[in-house]
Design a protein around this motif. Structure first.
Motif, mmCIF file in Angstrom:
data_model
loop_
_atom_site.group_PDB
_atom_site.id
_atom_site.type_symbol
_atom_site.label_atom_id
_atom_site.label_comp_id
_atom_site.label_asym_id
_atom_site.label_seq_id
_atom_site.Cartn_x
_atom_site.Cartn_y
_atom_site.Cartn_z
ATOM 1 N N GLY A 225 0.822 -1.203 0.000
ATOM 2 C CA GLY A 225 0.000 0.000 0.000
ATOM 3 C C GLY A 225 0.855 1.251 0.000
ATOM 4 N N PHE A 226 0.605 2.134 0.955
ATOM 5 C CA PHE A 226 1.321 3.407 1.011
ATOM 6 C C PHE A 226 1.069 4.058 2.363
ATOM 7 N N PHE A 227 1.842 5.100 2.664
ATOM 8 C CA PHE A 227 1.566 5.899 3.852
ATOM 9 C C PHE A 227 2.003 7.323 3.605
ATOM 10 N N TYR A 228 1.575 8.225 4.484
ATOM 11 C CA TYR A 228 2.073 9.593 4.467
ATOM 12 C C TYR A 228 2.329 10.031 5.894
ATOM 13 N N ASP A 229 3.514 10.591 6.117
ATOM 14 C CA ASP A 229 3.839 11.195 7.410
ATOM 15 C C ASP A 229 3.555 12.684 7.334
ATOM 16 N N SER A 230 3.022 13.236 8.423
ATOM 17 C CA SER A 230 2.755 14.672 8.454
ATOM 18 C C SER A 230 2.865 15.193 9.882
ATOM 19 N N TYR A 231 3.145 16.467 9.981
ATOM 20 C CA TYR A 231 3.266 17.120 11.283
ATOM 21 C C TYR A 231 1.957 17.818 11.620
ATOM 22 N N MET A 232 1.420 17.532 12.803
ATOM 23 C CA MET A 232 0.179 18.144 13.262
ATOM 24 C C MET A 232 0.329 18.669 14.687
ATOM 25 N N GLY A 233 1.536 19.023 15.072
ATOM 26 C CA GLY A 233 1.751 19.516 16.418
ATOM 27 C C GLY A 233 1.448 18.449 17.451
ATOM 28 N N GLU A 234 0.623 18.809 18.434
ATOM 29 C CA GLU A 234 0.251 17.868 19.486
ATOM 30 C C GLU A 234 -0.983 17.057 19.123
ATOM 31 N N ASN A 235 -1.538 17.277 17.933
ATOM 32 C CA ASN A 235 -2.761 16.592 17.517
ATOM 33 C C ASN A 235 -2.458 15.207 16.972
ATOM 34 N N ALA A 236 -3.284 14.245 17.359
ATOM 35 C CA ALA A 236 -3.189 12.881 16.834
ATOM 36 C C ALA A 236 -4.370 12.616 15.908
ATOM 37 N N LYS A 332 14.618 9.828 14.046
ATOM 38 C CA LYS A 332 15.581 10.063 15.127
ATOM 39 C C LYS A 332 14.888 10.491 16.413
ATOM 40 N N GLN A 333 15.302 9.890 17.512
ATOM 41 C CA GLN A 333 14.795 10.298 18.817
ATOM 42 C C GLN A 333 15.143 11.768 19.059
ATOM 43 N N GLY A 334 14.182 12.503 19.645
ATOM 44 C CA GLY A 334 14.391 13.917 19.909
ATOM 45 C C GLY A 334 13.870 14.819 18.811
ATOM 46 N N ASN A 335 13.574 14.249 17.641
ATOM 47 C CA ASN A 335 13.016 15.040 16.553
ATOM 48 C C ASN A 335 11.505 15.191 16.720
ATOM 49 N N ASP A 336 10.903 16.016 15.859
ATOM 50 C CA ASP A 336 9.456 16.223 15.899
ATOM 51 C C ASP A 336 8.702 14.900 15.740
ATOM 52 N N THR A 337 7.594 14.784 16.457
ATOM 53 C CA THR A 337 6.714 13.626 16.313
ATOM 54 C C THR A 337 5.745 13.866 15.167
ATOM 55 N N LEU A 338 5.616 12.879 14.302
ATOM 56 C CA LEU A 338 4.750 12.963 13.133
ATOM 57 C C LEU A 338 3.591 11.971 13.273
ATOM 58 N N GLN A 339 2.551 12.210 12.487
ATOM 59 C CA GLN A 339 1.433 11.275 12.389
ATOM 60 C C GLN A 339 1.561 10.515 11.080
ATOM 61 N N ARG A 340 1.538 9.194 11.142
ATOM 62 C CA ARG A 340 1.662 8.356 9.949
ATOM 63 C C ARG A 340 0.308 7.728 9.635
ATOM 64 N N CYS A 341 -0.181 7.983 8.444
ATOM 65 C CA CYS A 341 -1.463 7.432 7.987
ATOM 66 C C CYS A 341 -1.205 6.427 6.865
ATOM 67 N N TYR A 342 -1.666 5.198 7.057
ATOM 68 C CA TYR A 342 -1.490 4.136 6.068
ATOM 69 C C TYR A 342 -2.762 3.976 5.238
ATOM 70 N N GLY A 343 -2.585 3.533 3.985
ATOM 71 C CA GLY A 343 -3.740 3.294 3.145
ATOM 72 C C GLY A 343 -3.506 2.191 2.135
#
Length: 365
Positions: A225-236, A332-343
């Motif tokens: 399939g596929f996925f996309y990583d994106s930054y949404m701040g503190e939102n999940a 990498k640990q310490g970097n921004d946390t991203l939300q990964r959506c798979y499809g």
């Protein structure tokens, strides 16, 4: 249909600079240019790799916002680039060419006019509707007034060698550039499946940007399939949001948005993605000064990408969000946390139903 790349002579580069003014404060492209990418290479996105030091935590404050203003600004800026590229393409010679199919049949065409989709349509409407991507091996490539070079690099991707470096995967809607042998590939070919799911990732990317203004980082096809990583701040990504993204993706597919390939300079890239610090970090860290790359767009969505892609989003007849998780910028640990959506996606709704049945049976076992 925009194939203007880095030029090997100062006069042609000056012509590009005149038609493609750089953003205020940016550095004009140098005449040294970037070197052409080796023929036949494709890219498969993996981890995203390293970028310039200091780009570890760059996301900043984030407030979800549907259809943010920067989408319109980016579209308007890219429209200008595409129009300028089209003017340059008017100068390119378009001689007659011969396209040879696997069975030996030869089809007439015109360089920078005839596409693989045109060839497929001349054979049968059914074939034209079924092909996902083309594979091309040139025996004679025409350059016209300016030298056309494929310098497409996605700063977000890892390179992989083709099994046969003489063959290039090619957008079915992208005009051919000379005499060639042509293969027309469907979804059941691994190369076709990869392109189908890569284009589906772009559909998901558009859904993420338009529904909440997510700052996209990385969106590859995978083996399943596929996925996309994106930054949404503190939102999940919540279950409700997941359903909304799936609904939006299906609407994008129904709109049959064309996938358009546009060649841009590094400076234009920085202007295009100025609202996304992650893309800016990739561009600054991985694109040489004076080089060019390609972006693909469908609807208001634009992404750094080598391609190729489907002719339109309408080829995706079935789309499902499969799961979500968190990820780290560059892993990498310490970097921004991203939300990964798979499809997952298919060219037929029945295939999605069959896939879901197989997943349910596997879960039971």
């Amino acid at each position: 249909m925009n194939f203007v790349g880095v030029f090997e002579n100062p006069e042609a580069l000056a012509k590009l600079a005149a038609l493609n003014p750089v953003a205020e404060g940016a550095v004009a492209p140098s005449t040294s240019g970037g070197s052409a990418r080796a023929s036949g290479r494709r890219t498969i996105a993996k981890s995203g790799g390293k970028v310039a030091p200091g780009a570890e935590r760059i996301g900043g404050a984030f407030t979800p916002q549907p259809d943010p203003d920067w989408l319109k600004e980016r579209t308007a800026f890219l429209d200008g680039i595409a129009q300028q590229n089209a003017k340059l393409m008017e100068q390119v010679a378009k001689p007659d060419i011969t396209v040879t199919l696997p069975d030996g049949k030869q089809c007439p065409g015109q360089a920078y006019v005839t596409s693989p989709l045109d060839i497929a349509t001349s054979i049968s409407k059914g074939l034209a509707q079924a092909i996902v991507v083309a594979s091309v091996k040139y025996s004679k490539r025409y350059e016209g007034v300016v030298k056309i070079i494929d310098v497409a690099t996605n700063p977000d991707e890892e390179e992989a060698e083709e099994a046969d470096a003489e063959w290039e995967t090619w957008d079915v809607a992208r005009p051919l550039e000379g005499d060639c042998h042509l293969q027309l590939l469907k979804f059941d070919d691994p190369r076709g499946k990869e392109v189908f799911w890569h284009s589906s990732a772009h559909i998901l990317g558009e859904a993420l940007e338009t529904t909440c203004g997510a700052r996209l980082t990385h969106g590859p096809p995978t083996e399943s399939g596929f996925f996309y990583d994106s930054y949404m701040g503190e939102n999940a990504v919540t279950a409700e949001m997941k359903g909304g993204l799936e609904k939006k993706a299906k609407a994008i597919a129904d709109q049959k948005q064309p996938f358009e390939r546009v060649v841009v300079t590094k400076e234009q890239c920085l202007e295009l993605f100025k609202a996304n610090p992650f893309k800016v970090a990739m561009i600054k860290g991985k694109l040489p000064e004076g080089s060019s790359t390609t972006v693909y767009r469908n609807g208001p969505f634009v992404d750094l990408c080598k391609g190729p892609h489907l002719p339109t989003t309408g080829r995706v007849k079935a789309f499902a969000m499969t799961k979500t998780s968190s990820a780290l910028w560059l892993g990498k640990q310490g970097n921004d946390t991203l939300q990964r959506c798979y499809g997952i996606s298919f060219s037929d709704k029945k295939e999605l139903t069959e896939w879901k049945t197989l997943q349910e049976e596997a879960a039971k076992r």
